[in-house]
Design a protein around this motif. Structure first.
Motif, PDB file in Angstrom:
ATOM      1  N   LEU A  93     -14.267  -7.411  44.226  1.00 50.52           N
ATOM      2  CA  LEU A  93     -13.569  -7.338  45.504  1.00 50.52           C
ATOM      3  C   LEU A  93     -14.549  -7.441  46.665  1.00 50.52           C
ATOM      4  CD1 LEU A  93     -11.098  -6.698  47.279  1.00 50.52           C
ATOM      5  CD2 LEU A  93     -11.500  -4.278  46.838  1.00 50.52           C
ATOM      6  N   VAL A  99      -6.366  -6.633  54.153  1.00 52.48           N
ATOM      7  CA  VAL A  99      -6.659  -7.137  52.806  1.00 52.48           C
ATOM      8  C   VAL A  99      -7.098  -5.995  51.891  1.00 52.48           C
ATOM      9  CG1 VAL A  99      -8.179  -8.651  51.485  1.00 52.48           C
ATOM     10  CG2 VAL A  99      -7.207  -9.443  53.642  1.00 52.48           C
ATOM     11  N   ALA A 157      -4.200  -3.811  50.857  1.00 52.10           N
ATOM     12  CA  ALA A 157      -3.387  -4.436  49.810  1.00 52.10           C
ATOM     13  C   ALA A 157      -4.082  -4.372  48.453  1.00 52.10           C
ATOM     14  CB  ALA A 157      -3.073  -5.886  50.186  1.00 52.10           C
ATOM     15  N   LEU A 158      -5.396  -4.599  48.431  1.00 51.88           N
ATOM     16  CA  LEU A 158      -6.116  -4.664  47.161  1.00 51.88           C
ATOM     17  C   LEU A 158      -6.413  -3.283  46.573  1.00 51.88           C
ATOM     18  CD1 LEU A 158      -8.627  -7.572  47.887  1.00 51.88           C
ATOM     19  CD2 LEU A 158      -6.443  -7.669  46.678  1.00 51.88           C
ATOM     20  N   ILE A 195       2.383 -10.111  52.140  1.00 50.82           N
ATOM     21  CA  ILE A 195       1.208  -9.505  51.499  1.00 50.82           C
ATOM     22  C   ILE A 195       1.579  -8.175  50.862  1.00 50.82           C
ATOM     23  CG2 ILE A 195      -1.054  -8.481  51.955  1.00 50.82           C
ATOM     24  CD1 ILE A 195      -1.511 -10.604  54.066  1.00 50.82           C
ATOM     25  N   TRP A 196       2.390  -7.386  51.580  1.00 49.24           N
ATOM     26  CA  TRP A 196       2.790  -6.096  51.015  1.00 49.24           C
ATOM     27  C   TRP A 196       3.674  -6.291  49.782  1.00 49.24           C
ATOM     28  CZ3 TRP A 196       7.576  -3.865  50.147  1.00 49.24           C
ATOM     29  CH2 TRP A 196       7.569  -2.510  49.789  1.00 49.24           C
ATOM     30  N   LEU A 221       3.962  -8.991  47.716  1.00 50.91           N
ATOM     31  CA  LEU A 221       3.388  -9.741  46.593  1.00 50.91           C
ATOM     32  C   LEU A 221       2.055  -9.191  46.104  1.00 50.91           C
ATOM     33  CD1 LEU A 221       4.181 -13.432  47.648  1.00 50.91           C
ATOM     34  CD2 LEU A 221       5.533 -11.862  46.236  1.00 50.91           C
ATOM     35  N   VAL A 222       1.418  -8.330  46.888  1.00 52.81           N
ATOM     36  CA  VAL A 222       0.109  -7.809  46.479  1.00 52.81           C
ATOM     37  C   VAL A 222       0.146  -6.283  46.368  1.00 52.81           C
ATOM     38  CG1 VAL A 222      -2.357  -7.702  47.020  1.00 52.81           C
ATOM     39  CG2 VAL A 222      -1.047  -9.763  47.566  1.00 52.81           C
ATOM     40  N   THR A 223       0.536  -5.621  47.453  1.00 49.28           N
ATOM     41  CA  THR A 223       0.483  -4.158  47.467  1.00 49.28           C
ATOM     42  C   THR A 223       1.432  -3.544  46.448  1.00 49.28           C
ATOM     43  OG1 THR A 223      -0.073  -4.231  49.821  1.00 49.28           O
ATOM     44  CG2 THR A 223       0.679  -2.124  48.926  1.00 49.28           C
ATOM     45  N   PRO A 261       3.018  -4.852  43.675  1.00 51.98           N
ATOM     46  CA  PRO A 261       2.669  -5.045  42.253  1.00 51.98           C
ATOM     47  C   PRO A 261       1.439  -4.258  41.827  1.00 51.98           C
ATOM     48  CG  PRO A 261       3.208  -7.146  43.281  1.00 51.98           C
ATOM     49  CD  PRO A 261       3.109  -6.149  44.382  1.00 51.98           C
ATOM     50  N   LEU A 262       0.414  -4.210  42.677  1.00 49.15           N
ATOM     51  CA  LEU A 262      -0.784  -3.453  42.296  1.00 49.15           C
ATOM     52  C   LEU A 262      -0.488  -1.959  42.201  1.00 49.15           C
ATOM     53  CD1 LEU A 262      -3.641  -5.193  44.331  1.00 49.15           C
ATOM     54  CD2 LEU A 262      -3.162  -5.340  41.888  1.00 49.15           C
ATOM     55  N   THR A 263       0.415  -1.460  43.042  1.00 50.52           N
ATOM     56  CA  THR A 263       0.807  -0.057  42.938  1.00 50.52           C
ATOM     57  C   THR A 263       1.489   0.214  41.605  1.00 50.52           C
ATOM     58  OG1 THR A 263       1.093   0.034  45.345  1.00 50.52           O
ATOM     59  CG2 THR A 263       2.100   1.796  44.045  1.00 50.52           C
TER      60      THR A 263
END
Length: 467
Positions: A5, A332, A335-336, A406-407, A409-411, A413-415
């Protein structure tokens, strides 16, 4: 994962920096962009440059910007200034205008509020004042109202001094000629806007051209960092926490052992007082322990976010020329690092629920929305106010949509992924309290207002940061 990252962020910042480098041939066009105007005393209050009746092109062309500059409130638009690389312009007329009453009123109000303007040349910011105010009446200055004795002088001539090294632009300065100004308080409303350009050779290398902006800023800082107070408060909090921990460990260690060995039908030899009255209730699950777990997970995510931002700041990734880099990095990284929040929240939730973790999925949804939801509500209110006042700080709909994507599609799913990992690691690891918990909760008597939660939180904050 964290190293990958960090490398991706460093590479992205480096690519953005490389893309911003511009080289010019002699005689080639150098585009001057007008960014914004606003009161000098409040840099956060910004408006479009052409909200004032300056000379503007027939078709307004806005420069395409990334997410960071848009969040910062930058909307650069092309101007009518014709600047060619290494070609001086002694004097040139930009346009001639005849201001009506409404346009004159706009310029007078801008001068009264001490407006500044910001332009950009080869990603270098340029600042200057719209005009200057001369008043012989003290009462009009205090009341900030119009008066016959007040003169509103509009600067009509800009002198650009541009330093270059080889094919690169190193430094840009702009100055206003006090001899070429128009008094808007008189009946003369014919304005002739003009400019001049002077090129100066310099030995400063291109990679050091941003050092000037790191040491000097035209705009006042929104806050002044008092390092001594911060260090004093930090040390004070550490000392108080350390003293309290030592006292509690020495006094309560034996009590914890005794209460653990005690049985329900065995009466204590001595009368219980103080905190001992609730020793069997302190480890009881809170009524909304799902919210508690979500708060802990969100706090872990924000801690990770701040850590990576500090690492990037130490690596000098947020230099002045990289406009909006901190805003982009914050979005970013948030989100990551969502997996951290999901992992911590689900892990604690499954351990506290003692195997009854059927609603762990709802806990993840709460974790993913606990911080963004209040921020989004506050943002909608502030953005609506900015739109009502035609402020340039208002985000366009496309930028808001990008952040929401971004929230989603990224935040989110990663949660979920982090929650699944945390739930699997929590299996067979139920939370064990250091002392037994009573089956029937003890009734807590009412306390005075100064011992309730809000007052205690306020006093704790004042005591810690009052130094």
């Amino acid at each position: 994962m964290h190293r990958l990252l960090l490398r991706a962020l460093v590479l992205g910042c480096a690519l953005c920096s490389a893309a911003a480098q511009g080289s010019y041939e002699k005689g080639s066009d150098v585009t001057l962009y007008a960014n914004k105007v606003g009161p000098f005393a409040n840099p956060n209050e910004v408006y479009a440059f052409y909200s004032l009746p300056y000379c503007k092109p027939n078709e307004i062309e806005v420069k395409r910007e990334d997410l960071g500059p848009l969040l910062k409130g930058d909307r650069p638009t092309k101007t009518l200034y014709s600047i060619k690389f290494r070609e001086d312009v002694p004097w040139k007329s930009l346009c001639k205008l005849t201001l009506d009453s409404a346009q004159t009123k706009l310029f007078q109000q801008a001068i009264l509020d001490d407006y500044y303007f910001e332009m950009m040349l080869d990603e270098l910011p340029i600042w200057g004042y719209v005009g200057e105010l001369e008043s012989k009446s003290i009462s009009s200055m205090i009341s900030r109202d119009f008066d016959n004795s007040t003169h509103y002088y509009l600067f009509t001539h800009l002198d650009f001094s541009i330093a270059y090294n080889g094919q690169n632009i190193i430094e840009v300065n702009v100055s206003m000629d006090p001899l070429q100004r128009v008094d808007l308080s008189t009946s003369n409303r014919k304005v002739d806007f003009s400019y001049s350009v002077h090129w100066i050779a310099t030995d400063v290398p291109y990679k050091e051209r941003m050092n000037r902006y790191a040491q000097y800023s035209f705009l006042p800082q929104s806050f002044e960092i008092h390092w001594l107070s911060i260090i004093n408060s930090f040390v004070l909090v550490l000392l108080l926490t350390g003293f309290l921990a030592i006292i509690l460990m020495r006094v309560l260690k034996n009590d914890f052992s005794r209460y653990t060995r005690a049985t329900e039908d065995l009466e204590d030899d001595e009368e219980e007082t103080g905190w001992k009255l609730v020793h069997g209730d302190v480890f009881r699950l809170p009524p909304c322990f799902s919210i508690f777990c979500a708060c802990v997970g969100t706090g872990a995510q924000l801690f990770t976010l701040v850590f990576f931002i500090l690492v990037l700041a130490v690596m000098n990734m947020f230099y002045p020329g990289n406009r909006g880099a901190m805003y982009t990095a914050a979005i970013v990284l948030y989100a990551l690092t969502a997996g951290t929040a999901g992992f911590v929240s689900a892990h604690i939730y499954c351990r506290l629920s003692a195997g009854e973790s059927a609603r762990w999925a709802w806990n993840l949804v709460l974790t993913a929305t606990l911080f963004p939801a209040p921020v989004f509500v506050m943002f909608c209110f502030l953005n609506t106010v900015a739109i009502m006042y035609n402020s340039q700080a208002a985000l366009p709909f496309g930028t808001i949509l990008v952040i929401m994507v971004i929230w989603a599609l990224v935040t989110l799913p990663l949660t979920v992924i982090g929650g699944i990992v945390g739930r699997n690691m929590a299996k067979g690891k139920d939370f064990e309290t250091p002392c037994r918990t009573n089956k029937i909760p003890r009734e807590v008597p009412p306390v005075p207002w100064y011992r309730q939660g809000p007052c205690q939180v306020f006093m704790a904050g004042v005591f810690s940061f009052s130094a």
